[in-house]
Scaffold this motif. Structure first.
Motif, short mmCIF file in Angstrom:
data_model
loop_
_atom_site.label_atom_id
_atom_site.label_comp_id
_atom_site.label_asym_id
_atom_site.label_seq_id
_atom_site.Cartn_x
_atom_site.Cartn_y
_atom_site.Cartn_z
N ALA A 1 -0.70 18.27 -10.42
CA ALA A 1 -1.12 17.22 -9.49
C ALA A 1 -2.54 16.76 -9.81
N LEU A 2 -3.43 17.70 -10.14
CA LEU A 2 -4.79 17.35 -10.53
C LEU A 2 -4.78 16.49 -11.80
N MET A 3 -3.94 16.86 -12.76
CA MET A 3 -3.84 16.09 -13.99
C MET A 3 -3.32 14.69 -13.70
N ALA A 4 -2.32 14.59 -12.83
CA ALA A 4 -1.76 13.28 -12.47
C ALA A 4 -2.82 12.40 -11.81
N LEU A 5 -3.67 13.01 -10.99
CA LEU A 5 -4.73 12.25 -10.32
C LEU A 5 -5.74 11.70 -11.33
N LEU A 6 -6.15 12.54 -12.27
CA LEU A 6 -7.10 12.10 -13.30
C LEU A 6 -6.51 10.97 -14.15
N LEU A 7 -5.26 11.12 -14.51
CA LEU A 7 -4.60 10.08 -15.31
C LEU A 7 -4.47 8.78 -14.52
N SER A 8 -4.25 8.90 -13.21
CA SER A 8 -4.14 7.70 -12.39
C SER A 8 -5.45 6.92 -12.40
N GLY A 9 -6.59 7.65 -12.45
CA GLY A 9 -7.88 6.97 -12.53
C GLY A 9 -8.00 6.14 -13.79
N VAL A 10 -7.55 6.71 -14.93
CA VAL A 10 -7.57 5.96 -16.19
C VAL A 10 -6.65 4.75 -16.11
N ILE A 11 -5.47 4.95 -15.55
CA ILE A 11 -4.48 3.87 -15.47
C ILE A 11 -4.97 2.75 -14.55
N TRP A 12 -5.50 3.10 -13.39
CA TRP A 12 -5.88 2.08 -12.41
C TRP A 12 -7.05 1.23 -12.89
N PHE A 13 -7.92 1.82 -13.67
CA PHE A 13 -9.09 1.06 -14.12
C PHE A 13 -9.04 0.78 -15.63
N ALA A 14 -7.82 0.71 -16.16
CA ALA A 14 -7.62 0.42 -17.58
C ALA A 14 -8.24 -0.91 -18.01
N PRO A 15 -8.11 -1.99 -17.23
CA PRO A 15 -8.72 -3.26 -17.69
C PRO A 15 -10.22 -3.16 -17.90
N GLU A 16 -10.90 -2.48 -16.99
CA GLU A 16 -12.35 -2.35 -17.11
C GLU A 16 -12.73 -1.41 -18.26
N ILE A 17 -11.94 -0.35 -18.45
CA ILE A 17 -12.20 0.59 -19.55
C ILE A 17 -12.03 -0.12 -20.89
N VAL A 18 -10.95 -0.88 -21.04
CA VAL A 18 -10.69 -1.59 -22.30
C VAL A 18 -11.77 -2.65 -22.53
N LEU A 19 -12.16 -3.36 -21.47
CA LEU A 19 -13.17 -4.42 -21.61
C LEU A 19 -14.51 -3.84 -22.06
N VAL A 20 -14.92 -2.73 -21.47
CA VAL A 20 -16.21 -2.14 -21.82
C VAL A 20 -16.17 -1.49 -23.20
N MET A 21 -15.11 -0.76 -23.48
CA MET A 21 -15.06 0.02 -24.71
C MET A 21 -14.62 -0.80 -25.93
N ALA A 22 -13.87 -1.87 -25.73
CA ALA A 22 -13.33 -2.60 -26.88
C ALA A 22 -13.62 -4.10 -26.86
N GLY A 23 -13.82 -4.68 -25.71
CA GLY A 23 -14.09 -6.12 -25.66
C GLY A 23 -12.87 -6.94 -25.30
N GLU A 24 -13.11 -8.23 -25.09
CA GLU A 24 -12.05 -9.11 -24.60
C GLU A 24 -10.87 -9.26 -25.56
N LYS A 25 -11.14 -9.17 -26.87
CA LYS A 25 -10.05 -9.38 -27.83
C LYS A 25 -9.01 -8.27 -27.79
N TYR A 26 -9.31 -7.16 -27.09
CA TYR A 26 -8.33 -6.07 -26.97
C TYR A 26 -7.71 -6.00 -25.58
N LEU A 27 -8.08 -6.94 -24.70
CA LEU A 27 -7.58 -6.89 -23.33
C LEU A 27 -6.07 -7.06 -23.24
N GLU A 28 -5.49 -7.72 -24.22
CA GLU A 28 -4.04 -7.91 -24.20
C GLU A 28 -3.28 -6.60 -24.25
N ALA A 29 -3.95 -5.54 -24.70
CA ALA A 29 -3.29 -4.24 -24.83
C ALA A 29 -3.42 -3.39 -23.58
N VAL A 30 -3.93 -3.97 -22.49
CA VAL A 30 -4.16 -3.18 -21.29
C VAL A 30 -2.87 -2.57 -20.76
#
Length: 525
Positions: free
Chosen positions: A344-373
């Protein structure tokens, strides 16, 4: 720190303080009363004493974990830089190089730095250098054989690899060098000498991105420049140890060592290959079927989605001793709530990555990789299934039943290849993320069935896991994943949901802390 137990005295006088007595090279000299220290000095003395009393095995393992975390952090922190300096096509070259290197490593080295290496360090303790030199001899022979097959038909092979001949030769050299580093550092682990390994590892981790940056900004072929920057550092450092290993071992061929290494690792090749195909084939297939630029987009999103892998490994490593103690005492029923709580703890941590995937991809890779969100949700969710697989595999390893894991890996790898071949053509590269999720489901089910069969054959009751709870948790995680993906267009809605979730966790903090203490207490005993 070097373990001095049983070693010869140093040729120079070395004072070692022990309470109020000074020893010189292990010989009693005189008694000296320590002066009264001020408060800060007393504090430092206590800290020093505590550090000296820490077992050397704990120091070694802690140093390697810290080094590994720092390596991962440096790679993660440099990602935003290179995703912006390189085009998606150029970044795709780096992704493809890494994917092929992972596959070829199995054929060029038979993964001899793993598998047979640890038991060999125990079996051949009196001649570890000789064994390491013999392993390098095997790797040299296999690499030479590969080049004999590759070079005469390089133009034909390069259509498969999608890389030029110079880069492929560089890959062979880097693979040999990295293997030499692994063999050297592996030996140091068994000798409990960690300082030199940590220094070399961190030096490589720092030098690699620096050289990559210099080469990238000074070359037009920025993708290949980054590959050269990574390979040069490994070849220079690993090449030194490759030669030193052979000098210390004196010969690259000892029949006894070759027979042992080959006999141990060749049966494991199916497992190693299936795991690598499972992890790397999607990027290679996307490059061939859709394009190298899409392979880069998928690869970046995939790497961001599995960023919590090191957390998964750390949790599992802390959990295994506790589990094995319970299995040994016949108290596996206590594992039902603990394993479900960790999941359950692992599922919660993964949910954080999933829910904020657009912002993570934007910060770490830039707009040209947003299509892969939309690659992130299914791949991140796959880690929960991977954790389930590890839960079942832990029991398989406890009873020394490893063959089932090989068949489960092969089944999942073949499933992944077939599904990728069908659905990437139909729906594009994002389909590979969902085939990965389904393949991990197959992997978890195969390991679960294998574990059940092992327990039944041994006449043991299957009461160690709450299967209904695990199924319900996975369904709930799928629901959270779908809800998060549906809200990708609204950051405020996701923030509100996250705050509410954290509020619930805060209210349940007592139960969570109790779960953590249970594992840590058993792990320390």
């Amino acid at each position: 720190m070097i373990d001095l137990t049983g070693s010869k005295p140093f040729p120079v006088f070395t004072s070692i303080y022990h309470n109020d007595i000074i020893y010189v090279s292990g010989t009693f000299l005189f008694v000296w009363k320590r002066p009264v220290l001020n408060e800060s000095g007393a504090c430092m003395g206590k800290l020093t004493d505590k550090y000296r009393n820490i077992p050397v095995t704990v120091k070694v393992s802690s140093a390697y974990v810290l080094c590994s975390v720092l390596q991962r952090c440096l790679l993660f922190l440099t990602m935003p830089l290179f995703t912006r300096l390189l085009t998606t096509e150029q970044y795709g070259q780096v992704i493809i190089y890494s994917s092929w290197q992972g596959l070829l490593q199995i054929f060029l080295t038979l993964n001899l730095a793993y598998g047979s290496f640890s038991p060999a360090m125990v079996k051949f303790e009196s001649d570890r250098d000789g064994y390491i030199a013999s392993v390098e001899g095997i790797c040299l022979l296999l690499s030479g054989f590969f080049l004999l097959i590759y070079l005469p038909f390089a133009s034909l092979w390069n259509q498969l690899f999608e890389l030029p001949t110079s880069i492929m030769c560089l890959m062979v050299a880097e693979t040999l060098s990295v293997t030499a580093l692994l063999l050297w550092s592996g030996k140091k682990r068994f000798e409990f000498k960690y300082i030199s390994v940590v220094l070399v590892t961190l030096a490589i981790a720092v030098a690699t991105p620096l050289l990559q940056y210099v080469l990238v900004i000074t070359n037009e072929e920025k993708g290949y420049a980054r590959i050269w920057g990574m390979a040069i550092v490994n070849i220079v450092a690993g090449g030194v140890f490759f030669v030193l290993n052979i000098i210390r071992g004196k010969t690259v061929f000892r029949r006894q060592y070759w027979k042992y290494a080959l006999g141990f690792n060749i049966p494991l090749l199916a497992y190693y290959l299936s795991q690598m195909v499972f992890n790397q084939s999607d990027r290679i297939m996307i490059s061939h079927m859709v394009g190298m630029d899409k392979s880069a987009v998928y690869g970046v999103a995939y790497n961001l989605a599995v960023v919590l892998t090191f957390v998964l490994d750390a949790i599992n490593n802390a959990y295994i001793p506790w589990l094995y103690e319970k299995l040994g005492k016949g108290q596996e029923k206590e594992n039902r709530s603990v394993s479900l709580g960790i999941a359950a703890l692992m599922a919660l941590l993964l949910s954080g990555v999933i829910w904020f995937a657009p912002e993570i991809v934007l910060v770490m890779a830039g707009e040209k990789y947003l299509e892969a969100v939309y690659v992130v949700p299914p791949v991140a969710l796959s880690l929960l299934l991977l954790f389930y697989s590890q839960l079942f595999a832990n029991v398989e390893f406890y009873y020394e039943e490893k063959r089932s894991l090989v068949w489960a890996s092969l089944g999942a790898a073949v499933t992944n290849l077939i599904l990728n071949w069908i659905f990437i053509r139909l729906y594009g590269y994002v389909a590979a993320a969902y085939t990965t999720l389904f393949s991990y489901l197959v992997f978890a089910l195969c390991n679960c069935l294998a574990m059940k069969r092992i327990l039944k054959r041994r006449g043991l009751q299957d009461q160690g896991y709450n299967y209904r709870g695990m199924i319900m948790l996975f369904i709930a995680a799928c629901g959270l994943t779908a809800a998060g993906a549906a809200l990708y267009g609204s950051l405020p809605a996701r923030i509100i949901a996250a705050v509410l979730t954290l509020g619930v966790l805060f209210l349940q903090r007592g139960k969570i802390l109790t779960l953590i203490r249970t594992i840590r207490r058993k792990d320390d005993q």
